[in-house]
Design an enzyme around this catalytic site. Structure first.
Site, PDB file in Angstrom:
ATOM      1  N   GLY A 142      13.029   2.984 -46.652  1.00 46.67           N
ATOM      2  CA  GLY A 142      11.661   2.464 -46.704  1.00 46.67           C
ATOM      3  C   GLY A 142      11.535   1.303 -45.728  1.00 46.67           C
ATOM      4  O   GLY A 142      12.318   1.193 -44.777  1.00 46.67           O
ATOM      5  N   ARG A 143      10.567   0.435 -45.997  1.00 46.69           N
ATOM      6  CA  ARG A 143      10.325  -0.679 -45.061  1.00 46.69           C
ATOM      7  C   ARG A 143      11.574  -1.526 -44.832  1.00 46.69           C
ATOM      8  O   ARG A 143      11.946  -1.810 -43.692  1.00 46.69           O
ATOM      9  CB  ARG A 143       9.189  -1.567 -45.593  1.00 46.69           C
ATOM     10  CG  ARG A 143       7.801  -1.044 -45.313  1.00 46.69           C
ATOM     11  CD  ARG A 143       6.764  -2.049 -45.808  1.00 46.69           C
ATOM     12  NE  ARG A 143       6.998  -2.326 -47.213  1.00 46.69           N
ATOM     13  CZ  ARG A 143       6.258  -1.829 -48.203  1.00 46.69           C
ATOM     14  NH1 ARG A 143       5.218  -1.090 -47.943  1.00 46.69           N
ATOM     15  NH2 ARG A 143       6.542  -2.099 -49.462  1.00 46.69           N
ATOM     16  N   ILE A 144      12.235  -1.938 -45.919  1.00 50.60           N
ATOM     17  CA  ILE A 144      13.393  -2.827 -45.763  1.00 50.60           C
ATOM     18  C   ILE A 144      14.591  -2.050 -45.217  1.00 50.60           C
ATOM     19  O   ILE A 144      15.280  -2.523 -44.299  1.00 50.60           O
ATOM     20  CB  ILE A 144      13.726  -3.533 -47.097  1.00 50.60           C
ATOM     21  CG1 ILE A 144      12.534  -4.416 -47.531  1.00 50.60           C
ATOM     22  CG2 ILE A 144      15.000  -4.369 -46.980  1.00 50.60           C
ATOM     23  CD1 ILE A 144      12.645  -5.005 -48.927  1.00 50.60           C
ATOM     24  N   ARG A 155      12.639  11.500 -49.861  1.00 51.16           N
ATOM     25  CA  ARG A 155      11.899  12.208 -48.805  1.00 51.16           C
ATOM     26  C   ARG A 155      12.531  11.863 -47.463  1.00 51.16           C
ATOM     27  O   ARG A 155      12.821  10.691 -47.201  1.00 51.16           O
ATOM     28  CB  ARG A 155      10.430  11.748 -48.778  1.00 51.16           C
ATOM     29  CG  ARG A 155       9.511  12.636 -49.602  1.00 51.16           C
ATOM     30  CD  ARG A 155       8.072  12.143 -49.493  1.00 51.16           C
ATOM     31  NE  ARG A 155       7.944  10.734 -49.861  1.00 51.16           N
ATOM     32  CZ  ARG A 155       7.840  10.302 -51.109  1.00 51.16           C
ATOM     33  NH1 ARG A 155       7.834  11.147 -52.102  1.00 51.16           N
ATOM     34  NH2 ARG A 155       7.738   9.018 -51.374  1.00 51.16           N
ATOM     35  N   ALA A 169      18.575  -4.729 -53.917  1.00 54.96           N
ATOM     36  CA  ALA A 169      17.293  -4.064 -54.204  1.00 54.96           C
ATOM     37  C   ALA A 169      16.764  -4.527 -55.564  1.00 54.96           C
ATOM     38  O   ALA A 169      15.968  -5.477 -55.622  1.00 54.96           O
ATOM     39  CB  ALA A 169      17.456  -2.557 -54.135  1.00 54.96           C
ATOM     40  N   ARG A 170      17.175  -3.893 -56.637  1.00 53.04           N
ATOM     41  CA  ARG A 170      16.753  -4.296 -57.980  1.00 53.04           C
ATOM     42  C   ARG A 170      17.829  -3.970 -59.002  1.00 53.04           C
ATOM     43  O   ARG A 170      18.423  -2.886 -58.936  1.00 53.04           O
ATOM     44  CB  ARG A 170      15.532  -3.488 -58.388  1.00 53.04           C
ATOM     45  CG  ARG A 170      14.213  -4.147 -58.555  1.00 53.04           C
ATOM     46  CD  ARG A 170      14.112  -5.512 -59.139  1.00 53.04           C
ATOM     47  NE  ARG A 170      12.783  -6.001 -58.921  1.00 53.04           N
ATOM     48  CZ  ARG A 170      12.394  -6.693 -57.854  1.00 53.04           C
ATOM     49  NH1 ARG A 170      13.263  -7.035 -56.925  1.00 53.04           N
ATOM     50  NH2 ARG A 170      11.143  -7.100 -57.747  1.00 53.04           N
ATOM     51  N   GLU A 172      19.695  -9.498 -65.216  1.00 56.39           N
ATOM     52  CA  GLU A 172      19.786 -10.835 -64.617  1.00 56.39           C
ATOM     53  C   GLU A 172      18.756 -11.784 -65.260  1.00 56.39           C
ATOM     54  O   GLU A 172      17.704 -11.335 -65.700  1.00 56.39           O
ATOM     55  CB  GLU A 172      19.558 -10.751 -63.091  1.00 56.39           C
ATOM     56  CG  GLU A 172      18.175 -10.256 -62.708  1.00 56.39           C
ATOM     57  CD  GLU A 172      18.012 -10.043 -61.199  1.00 56.39           C
ATOM     58  OE1 GLU A 172      18.897  -9.450 -60.574  1.00 56.39           O
ATOM     59  OE2 GLU A 172      16.972 -10.485 -60.687  1.00 56.39           O
ATOM     60  N   HIS A 196      19.656 -13.330 -56.618  1.00 52.89           N
ATOM     61  CA  HIS A 196      18.380 -12.657 -56.275  1.00 52.89           C
ATOM     62  C   HIS A 196      17.571 -13.504 -55.285  1.00 52.89           C
ATOM     63  O   HIS A 196      16.446 -13.921 -55.581  1.00 52.89           O
ATOM     64  CB  HIS A 196      17.565 -12.385 -57.548  1.00 52.89           C
ATOM     65  CG  HIS A 196      16.540 -11.310 -57.373  1.00 52.89           C
ATOM     66  ND1 HIS A 196      16.185 -10.430 -58.370  1.00 52.89           N
ATOM     67  CD2 HIS A 196      15.779 -10.969 -56.298  1.00 52.89           C
ATOM     68  CE1 HIS A 196      15.252  -9.603 -57.930  1.00 52.89           C
ATOM     69  NE2 HIS A 196      14.976  -9.917 -56.666  1.00 52.89           N
ATOM     70  N   ILE A 197      18.175 -13.734 -54.112  1.00 48.93           N
ATOM     71  CA  ILE A 197      17.529 -14.603 -53.117  1.00 48.93           C
ATOM     72  C   ILE A 197      17.278 -13.894 -51.782  1.00 48.93           C
ATOM     73  O   ILE A 197      17.047 -14.560 -50.770  1.00 48.93           O
ATOM     74  CB  ILE A 197      18.376 -15.878 -52.855  1.00 48.93           C
ATOM     75  CG1 ILE A 197      19.818 -15.512 -52.463  1.00 48.93           C
ATOM     76  CG2 ILE A 197      18.335 -16.824 -54.045  1.00 48.93           C
ATOM     77  CD1 ILE A 197      20.621 -16.682 -51.889  1.00 48.93           C
TER      78      ILE A 197
END
Ligand code: GLV
Length: 325
Positions: free
Chosen positions: A155-157, A178, A237-238, A267, A285-286
């Protein structure tokens, strides 16, 4: 009369000034993480909220906040917001896409380099006064240049991460639900492969997918089992995309060489196993946290909120379904 809004976590002063020009603002500048109960109480008479990933916006909360019309997240990820519940209640939700791609990609590279070259271990060794002589076989790491980079989620990142790889003359492979358009693949010099091939071939696996029911534990024991013993896993990511239990177990066994992690399941609590492992680079998460980018994200969310409550058609609307209501 100005509409009432709530800013759920600390933001920059300029952002508060901007909001105060449009709204009657209540702000949690003490930055306490609020419970669902506290948030519901505060939002009961508010029309808008500037939120972050620490605020859970779900049916339970929305049912107690009948005036709420817009929830504007200061994040590109929005798994803290239940869009189905927002749709049912006619609440607009927005995020902050685009402004953080470069910064988040830079940080993925920071983790790649630090993990591959064992920077955290080497730094601790120097700080602890253990450095007494130069050694040929000291902190032998993994070469990043000319290695194979496997990107999960182009994706974008993910695309920015891929483009940066050209400087290291790497082979870039990717997997996504995709396949990307040919011009994106060309710009990223990235080759589409199956998930199995990616985990089997990559020296460095880096994850760039959002968290959802579909991506929960997308990377678990079976995927890690495909990885080379010399490979490293990077995750900014997450939390929840990786099965942290499976990762700790694989790292303990030496099944992979290391991991660089910015996000964790549950977290800020994290699997205690990570703290015992030397070959893991940890950060809180920075990935998007540069001065400029966090400011842009907060301002963008404030502008989304201002547009949502004035025109009903904010930029970055995640649920256009509510406009039809
Ligand atoms: C940060 O994690 C974001 O989603 O923007």
């Amino acid at each position: 009369m100005k509409k009432r809004i709530f800013v759920a976590r600390e933001v920059f002063g300029e952002v508060l000034d901007f909001l105060a020009g449009h709204f009657e603002v209540t702000a949690n500048q003490e930055d306490k993480v609020l419970s669902g109960e506290e948030l519901a109480r505060i939002l009961a008479d508010k029309e808008g909220a500037l939120t972050t990933l620490t605020e859970r916006i779900d049916e339970d909360l929305l049912s107690r906040c009948p005036k709420l019309k817009a929830v504007c997240n200061i994040a590109v990820g929005y798994n803290n917001i239940d869009l189905t519940a927002c749709n049912a209640r006619g609440v607009m939700a927005t995020n902050t896409p685009g402004v953080l791609d470069d910064t988040a990609a830079d940080f993925a590279w920071a983790l790649i380099l630090a993990t591959a070259r064992r920077l955290n271990e080497a730094e601790a060794y120097v700080r602890q006064g253990q450095w007494d002589k130069w050694k040929l076989k000291q902190f032998l790491g993994l070469d990043v240049h000319h290695a194979t980079l496997g990107i999960v989620g182009l994706g974008r990142i993910g695309q920015v991460v891929a483009r940066r790889a050209a400087g290291f003359e790497m082979e870039v492979i990717y997997h996504d639900v995709r396949r990307a358009a040919p011009e994106i693949e060309a710009a990223c010099r990235a080759r589409y492969v199956t998930k199995e091939e990616l985990f089997g071939k990559a020296d460095i696996v880096t994850i760039h997918v959002p968290y959802s029911r579909e991506t929960h534990h997308l990377i678990g024991a079976p995927e890690i089992a495909f990885m080379k013993k010399s490979a490293i896993l990077i995750h900014a990511a997450r939390g929840g995309v990786v099965d942290d239990d499976a990762l700790v177990e694989a790292l303990r066994r030496g099944a992979i060489a290391g991991a660089g992690l910015d996000v964790f399941e549950g977290e800020p609590a994290l699997h205690p196993g990570f703290l015992e492992l030397k070959n893991v680079v940890l950060s809180p998460h920075i990935a998007s946290s540069s001065e400029k980018t966090r400011f842009k994200m907060a301002m963008m969310a404030a502008e989304n909120l201002s547009a949502a409550l004035s025109t009903g058609d904010p930029p970055n609307l995640l649920n256009p379904e509510v406009k039809a209501r």
